[in-house]
Scaffold this active site. Structure first.
Site, short mmCIF file in Angstrom:
data_model
loop_
_atom_site.label_atom_id
_atom_site.label_comp_id
_atom_site.label_asym_id
_atom_site.label_seq_id
_atom_site.Cartn_x
_atom_site.Cartn_y
_atom_site.Cartn_z
N TRP A 1 -30.09 -26.71 19.61
CA TRP A 1 -29.63 -26.82 20.99
C TRP A 1 -29.44 -28.28 21.40
O TRP A 1 -30.25 -29.14 21.08
CB TRP A 1 -30.63 -26.15 21.93
N LYS B 1 -31.13 -18.02 20.45
CA LYS B 1 -32.36 -18.43 21.11
C LYS B 1 -33.40 -18.77 20.03
O LYS B 1 -33.51 -18.06 19.03
CB LYS B 1 -32.89 -17.29 21.99
N ASP C 1 -39.18 -18.56 27.86
CA ASP C 1 -38.07 -18.39 28.80
C ASP C 1 -38.35 -19.07 30.12
O ASP C 1 -37.46 -19.19 30.96
CB ASP C 1 -37.80 -16.91 29.05
N HIS D 1 -24.74 -10.42 28.44
CA HIS D 1 -25.22 -9.38 27.53
C HIS D 1 -24.73 -8.02 28.04
O HIS D 1 -24.25 -7.89 29.17
CB HIS D 1 -26.75 -9.42 27.41
N TRP E 1 -25.28 -6.41 31.63
CA TRP E 1 -25.00 -7.30 32.75
C TRP E 1 -23.59 -7.01 33.26
O TRP E 1 -23.37 -6.08 34.03
CB TRP E 1 -25.17 -8.75 32.29
N ASN F 1 -31.36 -12.88 25.03
CA ASN F 1 -31.73 -11.61 25.63
C ASN F 1 -32.23 -10.64 24.57
O ASN F 1 -32.40 -11.01 23.40
CB ASN F 1 -30.58 -11.02 26.44
N ASP G 1 -24.51 -18.52 29.52
CA ASP G 1 -24.50 -18.22 30.96
C ASP G 1 -23.42 -18.96 31.74
O ASP G 1 -23.38 -18.86 32.97
CB ASP G 1 -25.86 -18.51 31.61
N GLU H 1 -39.95 -20.04 21.64
CA GLU H 1 -39.83 -20.93 22.78
C GLU H 1 -39.75 -20.10 24.06
O GLU H 1 -39.03 -19.10 24.13
CB GLU H 1 -38.63 -21.86 22.63
N ASP I 1 -27.23 -22.38 34.81
CA ASP I 1 -28.30 -21.45 35.19
C ASP I 1 -28.54 -21.44 36.70
O ASP I 1 -29.65 -21.15 37.15
CB ASP I 1 -29.60 -21.78 34.44
N TRP J 1 -36.10 -10.06 31.58
CA TRP J 1 -35.54 -11.01 30.62
C TRP J 1 -36.49 -12.15 30.30
O TRP J 1 -36.26 -12.95 29.39
CB TRP J 1 -34.25 -11.62 31.18
#
Length: 385
Positions: free
Chosen positions: A73, A337, A343, A196, A199, A226, A149, A341, A111, A309
């Site tokens: 990332w 993801k 959320d 996802h 959604w 997700n 997102d 780690e 986000d 989530w």
């Protein structure tokens, strides 16, 4: 003396565990492997602690998890820093004849300024950052997960835009800029955001993908960070790709079948309305890093906002990363993801600071979560070896 001996034994065992190479994972172009980056440093700390406690099976599970190919990332670095970091990652991967997965996460207003808020200050700053990414990649192969997102959660969805939707228009311009800067690079494949399958409907997300430039990219990704099942994600991707092809031929995305149609009816619609070859359609990748047991179902009536989530309990790693998907449209299953780690801080409608489902304060977003890491590894489906 005894504690020192235990520490030495643990250190030696840690070296043995981490020296075992990760399993090769073939990709579609050239038979290379997907790249396994160095893990979060706190993962090594957790493994060492488990070994010191004599929990060798648990240490092996965490070790196997972090030795599995997963994304790298980028999102908080300056242009100079990100160019250097991307160049190092792609060079390291190239030396291993592997393809890295680069998750880019720096779009302005990301986000909705929530758990993972941040990003570049404005469009010009973001474009400079993207240009640095392109320079870092160069001619080396890379799969780019472009801004999770970013399209499923545009500024107008957050109530953060003006009447003219200025920020939302800027968001689409920024994604288009990134597509045009990165997709033409030799060996680079760019995938855009869909959220996802639980959604946006296909009819809602397909127009956003088109406006974001998906027809000039390799395709799109779904289920990033997700827990939706691989079956649901694959079907969602197939429907979105078919809808984009239908729209490219002049059709209206409102007429496309969505993920809630009976599948037999949707397949019949695709057969009657989509004539493009799979090679000419938008391809997709799915995130299988934490979906082995599917999504969490919160206890009925327990929370005013269950945040299903956010660090849900009892989840497991999903399918191992691969590009041998058996689908002409699905390029890969990836671990986008980083499993292990956090959320973020999950209050589930309470005042906090503890996560009431876990009885503890969750680490901030992106920090290592030892309890969840071990949970994911232990409940992996298929199991880790």
């Amino acid at each position: 003396m005894r504690s020192r001996i235990r520490a030495l034994v643990a250190a030696a065992a840690l070296g043995v565990l981490l020296a075992v190479p990760s399993a090769p994972t073939a990709v579609a172009h050239g038979g290379d492997r997907l790249y396994t980056p160095p893990a979060n440093p706190d993962a090594y700390t957790q493994i060492a602690g488990l070994l010191r406690d004599g929990r060798y099976a648990d240490a092996h599970k965490i070790s196997a998890m972090i030795r599995t190919p997963q994304a790298v990332w980028f999102g908080t670095q300056t242009p100079a820093e990100v160019r250097k970091g991307v160049a190092k990652t792609t060079k390291d991967a190239a030396r291993e004849h592997a393809v890295p997965v680069l998750a880019l996460y720096n779009v302005p207003g990301r986000d909705c300024a929530n758990y993972s808020g941040g990003g570049a200050s404005n469009t010009a700053e973001y474009q400079e950052w993207v240009d640095a990414i392109a320079a870092g990649i160069g001619t080396r192969p890379a799969m780019v997960i472009l801004e999770p997102d970013s399209l499923a959660l545009v500024p107008s969805d957050c109530g953060q835009d003006d009447a003219e939707q200025t920020l939302t228009a800027a968001r689409f311009a920024e994604i288009n800029y990134a597509v045009d800067a990165l997709e033409p690079l030799r060996g680079t494949r760019v995938y855009l955001d869909t959220g996802h399958p639980n959604w946006h409907s296909v009819n809602s997300i397909a127009p956003r993908l088109i406006r974001g430039g998906v027809q000039r990219a390799t395709g799109f990704f779904t289920n990033a960070s997700n827990y939706q099942t691989e079956d649901a994600s694959n079907w969602y991707g197939t429907l979105i790709s078919s809808c984009i092809a239908f729209a490219s031929a002049g059709g209206d995305t409102a007429a496309c079948p969505n993920q809630w149609w009976p599948r037999e009816d949707a397949r019949a619609w695709i057969s009657a309305n989509v004539t493009a070859s799979p090679a000419d359609m938008a391809h997709f990748v799915t995130d299988t890093s934490r979906n082995g047991l599917g999504p969490w179902t919160p206890p009925a009536g327990k929370y005013t906002n269950a945040e299903d989530w956010c660090n849900p309990p009892g989840r497991g790693l999903g399918d191992r990363p691969t590009t041998r998907t058996g689908s002409a449209l699905q390029d890969a299953k990836l671990w986008i993801k980083i499993p292990g780690e956090s959320d973020g801080s999950c209050f589930r409608g309470t005042a906090g600071p503890e996560d009431p489902e876990r009885g503890m304060i969750d680490p901030v977003a992106g920090h290592w979560f030892p309890e969840q890491a071990l949970e994911l590894a232990t409940l992996a489906s298929p199991p880790l070896h």
